[in-house]
Motif scaffolding. Sequence first.
Motif, PDB file in Angstrom:
ATOM      1  N   THR A  12      24.164   6.653   9.836  1.00 42.47           N
ATOM      2  CA  THR A  12      22.871   6.847   9.169  1.00 42.47           C
ATOM      3  C   THR A  12      21.711   6.505  10.105  1.00 42.47           C
ATOM      4  O   THR A  12      20.663   7.158  10.064  1.00 42.47           O
ATOM      5  N   TRP A  13      21.878   5.479  10.941  1.00 42.06           N
ATOM      6  CA  TRP A  13      20.793   5.027  11.801  1.00 42.06           C
ATOM      7  C   TRP A  13      20.200   6.149  12.663  1.00 42.06           C
ATOM      8  O   TRP A  13      18.961   6.247  12.752  1.00 42.06           O
ATOM      9  N   PRO A  14      20.984   7.015  13.314  1.00 44.82           N
ATOM     10  CA  PRO A  14      20.343   8.059  14.128  1.00 44.82           C
ATOM     11  C   PRO A  14      19.378   8.937  13.340  1.00 44.82           C
ATOM     12  O   PRO A  14      18.347   9.366  13.863  1.00 44.82           O
ATOM     13  N   ARG A  15      19.674   9.189  12.073  1.00 44.80           N
ATOM     14  CA  ARG A  15      18.768   9.994  11.250  1.00 44.80           C
ATOM     15  C   ARG A  15      17.473   9.240  10.966  1.00 44.80           C
ATOM     16  O   ARG A  15      16.386   9.816  10.991  1.00 44.80           O
ATOM     17  N   ARG A  67      26.403  -0.674  -3.804  1.00 47.80           N
ATOM     18  CA  ARG A  67      27.737  -0.190  -3.441  1.00 47.80           C
ATOM     19  C   ARG A  67      27.702   1.297  -3.091  1.00 47.80           C
ATOM     20  O   ARG A  67      28.392   1.742  -2.176  1.00 47.80           O
ATOM     21  N   GLY A  68      26.895   2.067  -3.802  1.00 46.70           N
ATOM     22  CA  GLY A  68      26.778   3.491  -3.503  1.00 46.70           C
ATOM     23  C   GLY A  68      26.210   3.760  -2.121  1.00 46.70           C
ATOM     24  O   GLY A  68      26.619   4.702  -1.444  1.00 46.70           O
ATOM     25  N   PHE A  69      25.275   2.922  -1.682  1.00 44.17           N
ATOM     26  CA  PHE A  69      24.672   3.107  -0.365  1.00 44.17           C
ATOM     27  C   PHE A  69      25.487   2.438   0.747  1.00 44.17           C
ATOM     28  O   PHE A  69      25.192   2.615   1.922  1.00 44.17           O
ATOM     29  N   ALA A  70      26.518   1.684   0.377  1.00 47.98           N
ATOM     30  CA  ALA A  70      27.375   1.032   1.366  1.00 47.98           C
ATOM     31  C   ALA A  70      28.531   1.926   1.797  1.00 47.98           C
ATOM     32  O   ALA A  70      29.226   1.619   2.761  1.00 47.98           O
ATOM     33  N   VAL A  71      28.741   3.041   1.095  1.00 48.18           N
ATOM     34  CA  VAL A  71      29.848   3.946   1.390  1.00 48.18           C
ATOM     35  C   VAL A  71      29.437   4.904   2.495  1.00 48.18           C
ATOM     36  O   VAL A  71      28.359   5.490   2.461  1.00 48.18           O
ATOM     37  N   GLY A 122      17.257  15.983   4.796  1.00 46.21           N
ATOM     38  CA  GLY A 122      17.074  15.402   3.474  1.00 46.21           C
ATOM     39  C   GLY A 122      17.043  13.885   3.516  1.00 46.21           C
ATOM     40  O   GLY A 122      16.924  13.274   4.582  1.00 46.21           O
ATOM     41  N   PRO A 123      17.190  13.248   2.351  1.00 48.16           N
ATOM     42  CA  PRO A 123      17.112  11.787   2.309  1.00 48.16           C
ATOM     43  C   PRO A 123      18.375  11.143   2.870  1.00 48.16           C
ATOM     44  O   PRO A 123      19.470  11.696   2.768  1.00 48.16           O
ATOM     45  N   THR A 124      18.201   9.980   3.467  1.00 50.00           N
ATOM     46  CA  THR A 124      19.321   9.229   4.023  1.00 50.00           C
ATOM     47  C   THR A 124      19.051   7.743   3.808  1.00 50.00           C
ATOM     48  O   THR A 124      17.906   7.339   3.616  1.00 50.00           O
ATOM     49  N   GLY A 125      20.098   6.945   3.845  1.00 53.24           N
ATOM     50  CA  GLY A 125      19.900   5.514   3.666  1.00 53.24           C
ATOM     51  C   GLY A 125      21.199   4.740   3.755  1.00 53.24           C
ATOM     52  O   GLY A 125      22.284   5.312   3.724  1.00 53.24           O
ATOM     53  N   PHE A 126      21.075   3.433   3.862  1.00 53.93           N
ATOM     54  CA  PHE A 126      22.252   2.569   3.898  1.00 53.93           C
ATOM     55  C   PHE A 126      21.903   1.203   3.329  1.00 53.93           C
ATOM     56  O   PHE A 126      20.751   0.777   3.363  1.00 53.93           O
ATOM     57  N   ILE A 186      17.846   0.608   3.094  1.00 56.13           N
ATOM     58  CA  ILE A 186      16.904   1.179   4.051  1.00 56.13           C
ATOM     59  C   ILE A 186      17.001   2.694   3.918  1.00 56.13           C
ATOM     60  O   ILE A 186      18.086   3.259   4.027  1.00 56.13           O
ATOM     61  N   THR A 187      15.876   3.363   3.674  1.00 54.24           N
ATOM     62  CA  THR A 187      15.884   4.809   3.463  1.00 54.24           C
ATOM     63  C   THR A 187      14.892   5.516   4.383  1.00 54.24           C
ATOM     64  O   THR A 187      13.936   4.917   4.873  1.00 54.24           O
TER      65      THR A 187
END
Length: 196
Positions: A95-98, A119-123, A66-70, A59-60
Amino acid sequence: MAATVVRYLRSVGAATAAEPVEFLPRPDLRAVRDDERAPVDPGEFRRVLGGFASGVTVITAEDVAGPTGFACQSFASLSLDPPLVAFMVARTSTTWPRIARAGVFCVNVLGAEQGSLCRGFAVSGADKFAGVAYDAAPATGSPRLDGVPAWIDCRIHTVHTGGDHLIVVGRVEALGATDDADPLLFHRGRFGRFGE
């Protein structure tokens, strides 16, 4: 008009003023109250529900920083008319508040070969977009990751509480997919794919 109604109510002996209304107190915003705790062991809960295979998404959104996601495996189609989707996010997510402030998001459905991207977005706390190619989704401008087999561009429609998570409902503004890519699956703590 209101004065006429009040005079009429007084003339027939009806009460025209009640005691001040006391609003119910708002409950403390807690994940789970003590009386809501399920009679199951959390480890057993995870083990059993880990038997349910799911797809994996990222989810981005783009905000002023800037960009954010998880990474998110709790995603589902919700409604065809109007077109709605839903995902669940932990209340503790940083990440959710952004994403909430942005008011929009893009669901990037990951393909079978994108486990490392997941895995990169799970950190937590890392620069998740370092070395990640993306462009702007057409309706909201949220990051649409390169090479994903499907994407869904959304505006936040509603947010509901659900225990220690939030249930985010998005209204679909645009979407697209390729027809020849296998999805990335998550099952019992591991990534997988459909067998041939």
